[in-house]
Design a protein around this motif. Structure first.
Motif, PDB file in Angstrom:
ATOM      1  N   VAL A 160       0.858  -1.189   0.000  1.00  0.00           N
ATOM      2  CA  VAL A 160       0.000   0.000   0.000  1.00  0.00           C
ATOM      3  C   VAL A 160       0.889   1.233   0.000  1.00  0.00           C
ATOM      4  CG1 VAL A 160      -1.948  -1.050   1.226  1.00  0.00           C
ATOM      5  CG2 VAL A 160      -0.181   0.126   2.528  1.00  0.00           C
ATOM      6  N   TRP A 161       0.364   2.354  -0.465  1.00  0.00           N
ATOM      7  CA  TRP A 161       1.097   3.610  -0.330  1.00  0.00           C
ATOM      8  C   TRP A 161       1.282   3.867   1.153  1.00  0.00           C
ATOM      9  CZ3 TRP A 161       3.301   6.078  -4.232  1.00  0.00           C
ATOM     10  CH2 TRP A 161       2.806   5.906  -5.511  1.00  0.00           C
ATOM     11  N   GLU A 162       2.482   4.244   1.554  1.00  0.00           N
ATOM     12  CA  GLU A 162       2.771   4.472   2.967  1.00  0.00           C
ATOM     13  C   GLU A 162       2.825   5.964   3.254  1.00  0.00           C
ATOM     14  OE1 GLU A 162       6.402   2.448   3.820  1.00  0.00           O
ATOM     15  OE2 GLU A 162       5.572   0.513   3.287  1.00  0.00           O
ATOM     16  N   TRP A 163       2.070   6.376   4.264  1.00  0.00           N
ATOM     17  CA  TRP A 163       2.130   7.757   4.717  1.00  0.00           C
ATOM     18  C   TRP A 163       3.513   8.024   5.301  1.00  0.00           C
ATOM     19  CZ3 TRP A 163      -1.536  11.121   3.592  1.00  0.00           C
ATOM     20  CH2 TRP A 163      -2.833  10.688   3.402  1.00  0.00           C
ATOM     21  N   THR A 164       4.036   9.218   5.091  1.00  0.00           N
ATOM     22  CA  THR A 164       5.273   9.634   5.754  1.00  0.00           C
ATOM     23  C   THR A 164       4.947  10.812   6.657  1.00  0.00           C
ATOM     24  OG1 THR A 164       5.981  11.292   4.139  1.00  0.00           O
ATOM     25  CG2 THR A 164       6.575   8.994   3.676  1.00  0.00           C
ATOM     26  N   SER A 165       5.877  11.215   7.480  1.00  0.00           N
ATOM     27  CA  SER A 165       5.649  12.367   8.355  1.00  0.00           C
ATOM     28  C   SER A 165       5.962  13.685   7.655  1.00  0.00           C
ATOM     29  CB  SER A 165       6.491  12.234   9.625  1.00  0.00           C
ATOM     30  OG  SER A 165       7.859  12.203   9.291  1.00  0.00           O
ATOM     31  N   ASP A 166       6.452  13.617   6.423  1.00  0.00           N
ATOM     32  CA  ASP A 166       6.832  14.839   5.689  1.00  0.00           C
ATOM     33  C   ASP A 166       5.637  15.519   5.039  1.00  0.00           C
ATOM     34  OD1 ASP A 166       9.492  14.401   6.252  1.00  0.00           O
ATOM     35  OD2 ASP A 166       9.930  13.483   4.312  1.00  0.00           O
ATOM     36  N   TRP A 167       5.603  16.837   5.173  1.00  0.00           N
ATOM     37  CA  TRP A 167       4.697  17.646   4.370  1.00  0.00           C
ATOM     38  C   TRP A 167       5.344  17.809   3.004  1.00  0.00           C
ATOM     39  CZ3 TRP A 167      -0.028  18.425   6.025  1.00  0.00           C
ATOM     40  CH2 TRP A 167      -0.285  18.430   7.386  1.00  0.00           C
ATOM     41  N   TYR A 168       4.545  17.862   1.953  1.00  0.00           N
ATOM     42  CA  TYR A 168       5.083  17.966   0.601  1.00  0.00           C
ATOM     43  C   TYR A 168       5.679  19.348   0.345  1.00  0.00           C
ATOM     44  CZ  TYR A 168       5.618  17.991  -4.371  1.00  0.00           C
ATOM     45  OH  TYR A 168       6.158  18.094  -5.621  1.00  0.00           O
ATOM     46  N   GLY A 169       6.828  19.361  -0.309  1.00  0.00           N
ATOM     47  CA  GLY A 169       7.481  20.590  -0.744  1.00  0.00           C
ATOM     48  C   GLY A 169       8.528  20.239  -1.774  1.00  0.00           C
ATOM     49  N   PRO A 170       8.987  21.208  -2.535  1.00  0.00           N
ATOM     50  CA  PRO A 170      10.014  20.921  -3.547  1.00  0.00           C
ATOM     51  C   PRO A 170      11.332  20.540  -2.890  1.00  0.00           C
ATOM     52  CG  PRO A 170       9.650  23.278  -3.372  1.00  0.00           C
ATOM     53  CD  PRO A 170       8.627  22.630  -2.499  1.00  0.00           C
ATOM     54  N   TYR A 171      12.090  19.711  -3.580  1.00  0.00           N
ATOM     55  CA  TYR A 171      13.426  19.364  -3.117  1.00  0.00           C
ATOM     56  C   TYR A 171      14.360  20.552  -3.309  1.00  0.00           C
ATOM     57  CZ  TYR A 171      12.453  14.344  -2.699  1.00  0.00           C
ATOM     58  OH  TYR A 171      11.975  13.117  -2.320  1.00  0.00           O
ATOM     59  N   ALA A 172      15.435  20.577  -2.536  1.00  0.00           N
ATOM     60  CA  ALA A 172      16.450  21.627  -2.659  1.00  0.00           C
ATOM     61  C   ALA A 172      17.200  21.475  -3.979  1.00  0.00           C
ATOM     62  CB  ALA A 172      17.418  21.552  -1.489  1.00  0.00           C
ATOM     63  N   GLU A 173      17.826  22.546  -4.436  1.00  0.00           N
ATOM     64  CA  GLU A 173      18.593  22.522  -5.684  1.00  0.00           C
ATOM     65  C   GLU A 173      19.847  21.668  -5.558  1.00  0.00           C
ATOM     66  OE1 GLU A 173      17.871  23.958  -8.686  1.00  0.00           O
ATOM     67  OE2 GLU A 173      15.919  24.492  -7.856  1.00  0.00           O
ATOM     68  N   SER A 174      20.471  21.665  -4.395  1.00  0.00           N
ATOM     69  CA  SER A 174      21.724  20.946  -4.169  1.00  0.00           C
ATOM     70  C   SER A 174      21.473  19.459  -3.943  1.00  0.00           C
ATOM     71  CB  SER A 174      22.425  21.539  -2.941  1.00  0.00           C
ATOM     72  OG  SER A 174      23.398  20.665  -2.453  1.00  0.00           O
ATOM     73  N   ALA A 175      22.197  18.611  -4.673  1.00  0.00           N
ATOM     74  CA  ALA A 175      22.056  17.165  -4.505  1.00  0.00           C
ATOM     75  C   ALA A 175      22.425  16.736  -3.086  1.00  0.00           C
ATOM     76  CB  ALA A 175      22.915  16.431  -5.521  1.00  0.00           C
ATOM     77  N   ALA A 176      23.447  17.355  -2.494  1.00  0.00           N
ATOM     78  CA  ALA A 176      23.874  17.004  -1.137  1.00  0.00           C
ATOM     79  C   ALA A 176      22.775  17.296  -0.117  1.00  0.00           C
ATOM     80  CB  ALA A 176      25.141  17.760  -0.776  1.00  0.00           C
TER      81      ALA A 176
END
Length: 81
Positions: free
Chosen positions: A10-26
Protein backbone atom coordinates in the motif's frame (compact mmCIF):
# COMPACT_ATOMS: atom_id res chain seq x y z
CA UNK A 1 14.53 -11.48 11.91
CA UNK A 2 13.64 -7.98 10.92
CA UNK A 3 10.97 -5.89 9.29
CA UNK A 4 10.72 -6.83 5.62
CA UNK A 5 10.51 -4.27 2.85
CA UNK A 6 6.92 -4.08 1.70
CA UNK A 7 7.04 -1.83 -1.38
CA UNK A 8 3.97 -2.27 -3.53
CA UNK A 9 1.66 -3.37 -0.73
CA UNK A 10 0.00 0.00 0.00
CA UNK A 11 1.10 3.61 -0.33
CA UNK A 12 2.77 4.47 2.97
CA UNK A 13 2.13 7.76 4.72
CA UNK A 14 5.27 9.63 5.75
CA UNK A 15 5.65 12.37 8.35
CA UNK A 16 6.83 14.84 5.69
CA UNK A 17 4.70 17.65 4.37
CA UNK A 18 5.08 17.97 0.60
CA UNK A 19 7.48 20.59 -0.74
CA UNK A 20 10.01 20.92 -3.55
CA UNK A 21 13.43 19.36 -3.12
CA UNK A 22 16.45 21.63 -2.66
CA UNK A 23 18.59 22.52 -5.68
CA UNK A 24 21.72 20.95 -4.17
CA UNK A 25 22.06 17.16 -4.50
CA UNK A 26 23.87 17.00 -1.14
CA UNK A 27 20.91 18.68 0.58
CA UNK A 28 18.61 15.97 -0.76
CA UNK A 29 20.20 13.07 1.13
CA UNK A 30 17.50 12.14 3.63
CA UNK A 31 15.73 15.48 3.17
CA UNK A 32 13.36 16.76 5.82
CA UNK A 33 9.96 17.92 4.72
CA UNK A 34 8.39 21.27 5.36
CA UNK A 35 7.34 22.17 8.92
CA UNK A 36 3.70 22.49 7.78
CA UNK A 37 1.61 22.25 4.63
CA UNK A 38 -1.59 21.06 2.98
CA UNK A 39 -0.48 17.66 1.69
CA UNK A 40 1.55 14.79 3.16
CA UNK A 41 4.00 12.66 1.18
CA UNK A 42 3.15 9.03 0.44
CA UNK A 43 5.68 6.50 -0.90
CA UNK A 44 6.07 2.85 -1.82
CA UNK A 45 3.38 2.26 -4.41
CA UNK A 46 0.36 0.03 -4.17
CA UNK A 47 -0.83 -3.25 -5.61
CA UNK A 48 -3.49 -1.20 -7.44
CA UNK A 49 -0.90 0.81 -9.44
CA UNK A 50 1.80 -0.22 -11.91
CA UNK A 51 5.26 -1.41 -10.87
CA UNK A 52 6.84 2.00 -11.57
CA UNK A 53 5.14 3.33 -8.43
CA UNK A 54 6.71 0.69 -6.18
CA UNK A 55 9.96 2.45 -5.34
CA UNK A 56 10.97 4.64 -2.42
CA UNK A 57 12.30 7.42 -4.65
CA UNK A 58 8.84 8.14 -6.04
CA UNK A 59 6.56 10.33 -3.96
CA UNK A 60 2.97 11.37 -4.33
CA UNK A 61 0.75 13.46 -2.09
CA UNK A 62 -2.55 13.22 -0.28
CA UNK A 63 -4.34 15.46 2.17
CA UNK A 64 -4.07 14.10 5.74
CA UNK A 65 -7.82 13.43 5.93
CA UNK A 66 -7.80 11.28 2.76
CA UNK A 67 -8.71 7.62 3.03
CA UNK A 68 -8.51 4.82 0.51
CA UNK A 69 -8.07 1.10 0.01
CA UNK A 70 -4.48 1.59 -1.17
CA UNK A 71 -3.30 3.99 1.60
CA UNK A 72 -1.70 2.67 4.76
CA UNK A 73 1.27 2.93 7.08
CA UNK A 74 4.11 0.78 8.35
CA UNK A 75 4.46 0.03 12.04
CA UNK A 76 8.12 0.18 13.04
CA UNK A 77 10.05 0.61 16.24
CA UNK A 78 13.67 1.28 17.16
CA UNK A 79 15.24 -1.37 19.35
CA UNK A 80 17.82 -0.26 21.88
CA UNK A 81 20.87 -2.45 22.27
Amino acid sequence: MGLADMHGNVWEWTSDWYGPYAESAAANIDPHGLAFGDKRVIRGGSWFFDANSARCGLRHTHAPQDKGFSLGFRVAADRSR
